[in-house]
Design a protein around this motif. Structure first.
Motif, short mmCIF file in Angstrom:
data_model
loop_
_atom_site.label_atom_id
_atom_site.label_comp_id
_atom_site.label_asym_id
_atom_site.label_seq_id
_atom_site.Cartn_x
_atom_site.Cartn_y
_atom_site.Cartn_z
N ASP A 1 0.28 -9.92 -4.15
CA ASP A 1 1.68 -10.00 -4.55
C ASP A 1 2.14 -8.79 -5.34
O ASP A 1 3.15 -8.82 -6.03
N ARG A 2 1.40 -7.72 -5.23
CA ARG A 2 1.84 -6.49 -5.90
C ARG A 2 2.70 -5.66 -4.98
O ARG A 2 2.53 -5.69 -3.76
N TYR A 3 3.60 -4.90 -5.59
CA TYR A 3 4.40 -3.96 -4.81
C TYR A 3 3.61 -2.67 -4.63
O TYR A 3 2.74 -2.35 -5.45
N PRO A 4 3.93 -1.90 -3.57
CA PRO A 4 3.15 -0.68 -3.30
C PRO A 4 3.02 0.24 -4.51
O PRO A 4 1.95 0.79 -4.75
N HIS A 5 4.10 0.37 -5.31
CA HIS A 5 3.99 1.34 -6.40
C HIS A 5 3.06 0.84 -7.51
O HIS A 5 2.71 1.58 -8.42
N GLN A 6 2.64 -0.45 -7.41
CA GLN A 6 1.70 -0.95 -8.41
C GLN A 6 0.25 -0.80 -7.93
O GLN A 6 -0.67 -1.20 -8.63
N LEU A 7 0.09 -0.25 -6.73
CA LEU A 7 -1.25 -0.08 -6.17
C LEU A 7 -1.65 1.39 -6.21
O LEU A 7 -0.80 2.27 -6.14
N SER A 8 -2.97 1.63 -6.27
CA SER A 8 -3.45 3.01 -6.23
C SER A 8 -3.34 3.54 -4.80
O SER A 8 -3.10 2.77 -3.86
N GLY A 9 -3.52 4.84 -4.64
CA GLY A 9 -3.42 5.44 -3.32
C GLY A 9 -4.40 4.81 -2.33
O GLY A 9 -4.05 4.50 -1.19
N MET B 1 -0.79 1.52 13.57
CA MET B 1 -0.95 2.91 13.13
C MET B 1 -1.02 2.96 11.61
O MET B 1 -0.29 2.26 10.92
N VAL B 2 -1.91 3.80 11.11
CA VAL B 2 -1.98 4.05 9.68
C VAL B 2 -1.62 5.50 9.46
O VAL B 2 -2.20 6.40 10.06
N PHE B 3 -0.60 5.73 8.61
CA PHE B 3 -0.11 7.09 8.39
C PHE B 3 -0.84 7.74 7.23
O PHE B 3 -1.57 7.09 6.48
N GLN B 4 -0.57 9.04 7.07
CA GLN B 4 -1.21 9.80 5.99
C GLN B 4 -1.02 9.14 4.64
O GLN B 4 -1.95 8.97 3.88
N ALA B 5 0.24 8.78 4.30
CA ALA B 5 0.53 8.18 3.01
C ALA B 5 1.94 7.65 3.02
O ALA B 5 2.72 7.96 3.91
N TYR B 6 2.26 6.88 2.02
CA TYR B 6 3.63 6.42 1.75
C TYR B 6 4.28 5.67 2.91
O TYR B 6 5.47 5.76 3.10
N SER B 7 3.52 4.98 3.69
CA SER B 7 4.16 4.31 4.81
C SER B 7 4.43 2.84 4.52
O SER B 7 5.07 2.17 5.30
N LEU B 8 3.93 2.32 3.38
CA LEU B 8 4.22 0.92 3.05
C LEU B 8 5.69 0.77 2.69
O LEU B 8 6.27 1.66 2.06
N PRO C 1 -5.67 9.22 7.48
CA PRO C 1 -5.35 8.19 6.49
C PRO C 1 -5.98 8.45 5.13
O PRO C 1 -5.59 7.84 4.15
N LEU C 2 -6.94 9.35 5.05
CA LEU C 2 -7.67 9.54 3.80
C LEU C 2 -7.32 10.85 3.11
O LEU C 2 -7.79 11.12 2.02
N SER C 3 -6.45 11.65 3.74
CA SER C 3 -6.28 13.01 3.24
C SER C 3 -5.59 13.06 1.88
O SER C 3 -5.70 14.04 1.16
N ALA C 4 -4.86 11.98 1.50
CA ALA C 4 -4.16 12.03 0.22
C ALA C 4 -4.99 11.42 -0.90
O ALA C 4 -4.52 11.29 -2.02
N LEU C 5 -6.24 11.05 -0.61
CA LEU C 5 -7.05 10.36 -1.62
C LEU C 5 -8.07 11.32 -2.24
O LEU C 5 -8.41 12.33 -1.66
N ASP C 6 -8.58 10.95 -3.41
CA ASP C 6 -9.59 11.83 -4.00
C ASP C 6 -10.97 11.53 -3.42
O ASP C 6 -11.23 10.49 -2.82
#
Lengths: 288, 288, 369
Positions: C143-151, C94-101, C175-180
C-alpha cells in the motif's frame, strides 16, 4: 501560497524525456490534432492583433493605408490632454527604475538568506508571493493614503515605481529563486571567501554571473508588467502609457494613434521575451 | 541570531557566522522595510478602514454593507465573469498546452507560443480591449458583433484572450511532468488511448488542472483595465465599483465604501488561493 | 533476499512461446537503428541483448513491444504474425529503465492495473496483485506509493506489474541501470530466478556485459543495428566471433603476432586460433588478461616475455597488473595474493596460457595505439 507557480520560468523548463519514436498511426493522429489546434488558436490570437494593426495603418478616409498613426507615436498631442511622448518616456523610465530596484532589493537579500538566515526563507517567500493574493485593485485602495503623503514631496509619476516593485515581486522572486536553486550558493561563496573575496565581490563576481539567465528573466517580466500597468496609475491619478492611451480613446474613440502605440508596445514586449527564450537556449546548449 | 542560523538543520557552518557580530536578520532589513511600507501597510489600511467609519470610530457594521443588494450585484457580476472566463480559459488553455508540449521541446513552435503566452498573459489590459474593438466592435473588421457589449459573454471572450495564455504557462509544467514511460507502460498493459487518459493521464493532471483554474479565477477577479477600457460607463464588477468610489465622493455614505469592497475581494481571493495551495501540494506529491 | 518465496499455483508458470524476428529494420531519419535483424527467441528462453548505446538493442525491444513501427520485417509470436498489431493488444509485459510506475497508484494498484483493464473482478485482481508482490518479495509494501519505495523496490513492483497480466513475452529494457551496484546484482539474480519459475520467454536489454553473462541463456551482442554474435554466455566470452565482441565483452590485450597454419605466434609463443581459417601473415591477437600469468624474474635476462610491473589495480579478490614490455604494455589478471608479491617496479616473466585466441581484422600497425 508557496505553491503558486511562476508565470515566467516555464519557458525555460524542459521536459526530461521525449519518445524516441512512436507508432506512425499515433504520430499522424497527434500531428493532425496539433495542427488543428495551432490553426484555431493561432487565428484567435492573431486576428485581433491584425485588426488592430490594420486600424493603425488606416488613412484619412476609410479603406486607405497610411503610416501617419505610426509617425504620431512620437508627435501626438490633443487639446486638454498631456502629449503622448512624455507618457511613453515616463513608462520606459519606470520600467528601468523598477527593474533596478527589484534586483537590488531581491538579489542580495536572497543570497544573504541562503547563506546566513535560512530560518527566514519561508517568511521571505510568503512576503514575496503575497502580492498575488492582494492584487493591484485591492492594493491601490490602501496605497491611496500613502501616495497622498508622497505627493507632499514629489509629484512626478516616476513615484509609481514604489508600487510597481511590489507588483513585480512574485514574478521576479520566482525567476530568481529558480536561478539560485540551480547553483550551490553556500559552496560557491565559501570557495570564493576562502580565496579572499569580500562579500561584495562574492555577490557581484561569483553569484550574479552564475544566475545571469534568471536575472534577465526577472528583468523582462518586470518590464512587461510595468509596460502594461494601468490600474494603479489610473486610480492614483498618474499618467503612464496605458492611462494616456485610455484617455485618448475616451476623447477620440478611434484615433489611429492608440492602435499604433498599442501594437508597438506589444511587439516590444514580445520581442523581449522571444530574445530571452532564445538566449536561454544558447546558454543551455553551451553548457550541455 | 547568527548562532541560531548555523545550528538550523540544513544550514552550513558559515565561516563568517562565527566572526560577524551583527545578527543575520539585519541583512534583510531593507527588504522588510520596503515590503512593510508598500505592501503590509496598505493591506492593513484597507482592513482597518473597512472596519471604521470616516470619523475614525470602530464600526463593524460597515462590513454588513457587503450584504446590500446593490453591492451583492457587483460581487455576483464578478463571480459570473470570472467563472465563465476561467473555465473557458482552463479548458482551451489545457488543450493548447498539450498541443504545444507534445511537440519538439526545443522547437520554434514551443518557443513562439510560450513567449507569446508570456506577453499576452501579462499584457492584456487596455491594449486587449482595443484589439477586440477593432475586430468585433461597432466598427469591427471581422464583424459588428451585436453581443460585443453584452455582459458577461462579450467581455468573457476578451478575458479568454489573456486567460488561455496564462493557462498555457501555469499548466505546461504539469504536462511536461507526464512521463513517456507512463503512457508506454499503460499501453503495454493493454490500455487504449481513452483508458490511458481515464486512469492515468487524467487523474495525474486533475489537481494541477483545478489548481490552475483557481489561479485563473483569481486573475480574472482582480482584472480591471480590460473591462474599464471595454465599457467605462456601466459598472458590472467589483473592481469597477472600487474605481468609482475611489475617484468620486459619491458612494454609500457613512462608510469607507472602497475599503469594504476591497476587503470583500481580499476574502474571496484568500479562499481561492488556499484551495490552490492545497491542490498544488497534492499534485506535487505525485509529480515529484 | 530473505523473504520466503511462494510459488503461485494458478498457472503463473505457463509454457513460453517462441518469438521470431525476420529482417527487422528501423531508421530514424538517416540513422539506421536496426538493420535486417533476424533473431529467434526459443520458448521459455532468456536472451540478453548486449551492446553500446545506439547499437539497436532498445529499438529491437520497442519494436517487439509495438511501441514503434518497423520499417520492414516481420515479428511472430507463437507462430502468429503481430507486426501490425497495436501495442495494447500484444499481451507483453515490459519493465522500463526507471520511473514507469504510475505515481498516483499504490504498489498494489499498479500491479493490478493491467488486470483492471482486462475487467477482472476486483477481488480476484487484488488477490493476484498480492501474489505477484509476494513473488518479488514486496507484499509488505503493497500500500505504499512509488515515491515511498526505493529504486530497487520500484523496479520489483514494475516487474510484478509486467508479470501480473501473464504475458506471453517479458521485455526488460535496462531495468537495473538506474540502481546501485549491490541492489543491481541482487535484483539481477532474482529476475533470473523468477523468469525460470514462471517460464516466460524473455528479452533482456542491457549495456552491462557482466549482467548479460550472468543472467542469459544466450547473449546477443549487437553493433550498428546488427547482431555480431548470438551464443551462450561462455561461448561469447571464450570464443568471441568478432574482435568487437572480444573487446566489448571483458578486457582484452591487443598483441602483434604472426598467423601461420593453425596457430598465431605472439612474442615467441604459439597460440591456437578460434578460427582456423584465418589467413596467414601479420595480425593482432586478442589475449584475455586472465590468460596471462606472471612470475617474479630474478635472472635479469631480457626477452620478449620479460617486463617491469608499472601498476597494480586492486579489484577485490583479484588484481589487475600492468606490465611494461618495452615496446608495449600488457594487462594480467591475478589473484590478489599473487599480485601482492609483485609490487610496481619488480621484474616479471610472463606466461600466456594457450587458450584459443581471436585475431583482429585490424592491421597490427594500428592496433598498438
Amino acid at each position: 501560497m508557496a505553491a503558486v507557480t511562476s508565470l515566467g520560468e516555464s519557458s525555460l523548463d524542459r521536459p526530461a524525456e521525449r519518445p524516441r519514436g512512436m507508432q506512425a498511426r499515433r504520430r499522424r493522429r497527434l500531428n493532425l490534432f496539433r495542427y488543428l489546434v495551432f490553426t484555431v488558436f493561432g487565428l484567435f490570437f492573431i486576428l485581433p492583433l491584425l485588426a488592430m494593426t490594420r486600424f493603425s495603418l488606416e488613412g484619412r478616409t476609410l479603406g486607405t493605408w497610411s503610416l501617419t498613426a505610426w509617425k504620431q507615436i512620437v508627435s501626438y498631442s490633443f487639446p486638454d490632454l498631456p502629449p503622448l511622448l512624455p507618457a511613453i518616456e515616463i513608462t520606459l523610465e519606470l520600467a528601468v527604475i523598477s527593474c533596478v530596484i527589484v534586483l537590488v532589493l531581491l538579489v542580495p537579500t536572497m543570497v544573504w538568506i541562503r547563506l546566513r538566515v535560512q530560518w527566514l526563507s519561508r517568511i521571505f517567500e510568503f512576503l514575496c508571493l503575497l502580492p498575488l493574493t492582494i492584487p493591484a485593485i485591492i492594493l491601490v485602495v490602501g496605497l491611496a493614503p500613502i501616495y497622498n503623503f508622497i505627493r507632499h514631496y514629489e509629484l512626478s509619476a516616476l513615484m509609481l515605481f514604489w508600487a510597481y516593485v511590489i507588483l513585480a515581486l512574485p514574478y521576479a522572486y520566482r525567476a530568481l529563486s529558480a536561478g539560485l536553486n540551480a547553483i550551490d550558493v553556500p559552496t560557491l561563496s565559501e570557495a570564493a571567501r576562502s580565496l579572499g573575496a569580500s562579500w561584495f565581490t562574492v555577490i557581484t563576481r561569483v553569484i550574479v554571473p552564475n544566475m545571469w539567465q534568471s536575472i534577465l528573466n526577472a528583468t523582462v517580466l518586470t518590464s512587461a508588467l510595468v509596460l502594461g500597468e494601468f490600474t494603479i496609475a489610473y486610480l492614483l491619478l498618474y499618467t503612464n502609457l496605458q492611462v494616456e492611451l485610455f484617455s485618448i480613446s475616451r476623447n477620440t474613440p478611434n484615433a489611429s494613434v492608440i492602435f499604433s502605440t498599442s501594437v508597438a508596445s506589444l511587439m516590444f514586449a514580445f520581442a523581449l521575451l522571444l530574445i530571452l527564450s532564445f538566449a536561454g537556449r544558447r546558454r543551455q546548449r553551451g553548457r550541455g | 541570531m547568527a548562532v541560531v542560523a548555523t545550528t538550523e538543520p540544513g544550514a552550513r557552518p558559515a565561516r563568517a557566522g562565527r566572526r560577524a557580530s551583527i545578527p543575520g536578520w539585519v541583512g534583510t532589513v531593507p527588504f522588510l522595510a520596503y515590503v512593510g511600507v508598500f505592501l503590509l501597510l496598505p493591506t492593513g489600511i484597507v482592513i482597518v478602514d473597512a472596519l471604521k467609519n470616516p470619523s475614525g470610530a470602530w464600526q463593524f457594521s460597515s462590513v454588513t454593507e457587503l450584504g446590500n443588494p446593490l453591492v451583492r450585484t457587483y460581487f455576483i457580476g464578478s463571480l459570473k465573469l470570472c467563472l465563465i472566463s476561467s473555465v473557458i480559459g482552463a479548458v482551451f488553455g489545457a488543450i493548447l498546452a498539450y498541443a504545444v508540449a507534445s511537440g519538439n521541446p526545443d522547437g520554434v513552435v514551443r518557443r513562439l507560443y510560450l513567449a507569446a503566452s508570456g506577453v499576452l498573459a501579462q499584457f492584456g489590459g487596455i491594449t486587449l480591449a482595443f484589439a477586440f474593438l477593432t475586430l468585433l466592435g461597432p466598427v469591427g473588421l471581422l464583424a459588428h458583433a451585436s453581443w460585443f457589449y453584452d455582459f458577461p459573454w462579450g467581455i468573457a471572450l476578451i478575458y479568454a484572450y489573456f486567460e488561455i495564455p496564462l493557462m498555457v504557462l501555469v499548466f505546461m509544467p504539469a504536462i511536461d511532468g507526464l512521463k513517456v514511460q507512463w503512457r508506454e507502460a499503460s499501453e503495454n498493459l493493454g490500455a487504449s488511448a481513452w483508458q490511458y487518459w481515464r486512469h492515468v493521464g487524467g487523474p495525474l493532471l486533475a489537481p494541477a488542472f483545478i489548481g490552475s483554474t483557481l489561479l485563473l479565477f483569481a486573475n480574472a477577479l482582480s482584472a480591471f483595465a480590460t473591462i474599464e477600457a471595454w465599457e467605462s460607463q456601466i459598472a458590472y464588477i467589483v473592481p469597477q465599483q472600487i474605481s468609482i468610489s475611489l475617484s468620486s465622493e459619491v458612494g454609500l455614505s457613512n462608510i469607507n465604501y472602497a475599503d469594504v469592497l476591497a476587503l470583500g475581494m481580499m476574502v474571496m481571493v484568500a479562499i481561492i488561493m488556499t484551495g490552490y495551495a492545497l491542490l498544488q501540494r497534492r499534485a506535487s506529491r505525485w509529480l515529484r | 533476499m530473505t523473504s520466503p518465496m511462494t510459488r503461485t499455483q494458478d498457472g503463473t508458470a505457463r509454457a513460453g512461446v517462441e518469438v521470431r524476428m525476420d529482417g527487422l529494420s528501423r531508421h530514424y531519419g538517416p540513422v539506421v537503428a536496426l538493420d535486417k535483424l533476424d533473431l529467434t527467441v526459443q520458448a521459455g528462453e532468456l536472451i540478453a541483448l548486449l551492446g553500446p548505446s545506439g547499437c539497436g538493442k532498445t529499438t529491437t525491444l520497442r519494436l517487439v513491444a509495438g511501441l514503434e513501427d518497423a520499417d520492414a520485417g516481420r515479428i511472430t509470436v507463437g507462430g502468429k504474425d503481430i507486426t501490425h498489431l497495436s501495442a495494447s493488444k500484444r499481451d507483453m509485459g515490459m519493465v522500463f529503465q526507471a520511473y514507469s510506475l504510475f505515481p498516483h497508484m499504490t504498489a498494489r494498484q499498479n500491479v493490478a492495473f493491467g488486470l483492471r483493464l482486462r475487467r477482472i473482478a476486483a477481488a480476484t485482481r487484488d488477490k493476484r496483485a498480492i501474489e505477484m508482490l509476494e513473488l518479488v518479495g514486496l507484499s509488505t509494501q503493497a500500500d505504499r506509493y512509488p515515491h515511498q519505495l526505493s529504486g530497487g523496490q520500484q523496479q520489483r513492483v514494475a516487474l510484478a506489474r509486467a508479470l501480473a497480466i501473464e504475458p506471453q513475452v517479458l521485455l526488460l529494457d535496462e531495468p537495473l541501470s538506474a540502481l546501485d551496484a549491490k541492489v543491481r546484482a541482487q535484483l539481477r539474480d532474482e529476475i533470473r530466478r523468477i523468469q525460470l519459475e514462471v517460464g516466460t520467454t524473455t528479452l533482456f536489454v542491457t549495456h552491462d556485459q557482466e549482467e548479460a553473462l550472468a543472467i542469459a541463456d544466450r547473449v546477443g551482442v549487437m553493433k550498428d543495428g546488427r547482431l555480431e554474435q548470438l551464443a551462450p554466455p561462455t561461448d561469447v566470452y571464450s570464443r568471441p566471433a568478432t574482435s568487437f565482441v572480444a573487446e566489448f565483452v571483458g578486457l582484452t590485450n591487443r598483441l602483434a603476432g604472426t598467423v601461420s597454419g593453425q596457430t598465431v605466434t605472439v612474442r615467441g609463443r604459439d597460440l591456437p586460433l578460434v578460427d582456423p581459417s584465418t589467413p596467414a601473415g601479420p595480425a593482432t591477437a586478442l589475449v584475455r588478461p586472465e590468460a596471462v600469468t606472471l612470475a617474479s624474474d630474478s635472472t635479469g635476462d631480457s626477452g620478449p616475455l620479460v617486463g617491469t610491473v608499472i601498476a597494480v589495480t586492486f579489484l577485490g579478490a583479484t588484481s589487475r597488473v600492468t606490465v611494461d614490455l618495452g615496446d608495449t604494455t600488457i594487462l594480467a589478471q591475478l589473484t590478489t595474493a599473487d599480485a601482492a608479491e609483485l609490487p610496481a617496479g619488480s621484474r616479471v616473466a610472463l606466461t600466456i596460457r594457450p587458450d584459443p585466441v581471436l585475431v583482429s581484422a585490424d592491421s597490427p600497425a594500428l592496433s598498438e595505439a
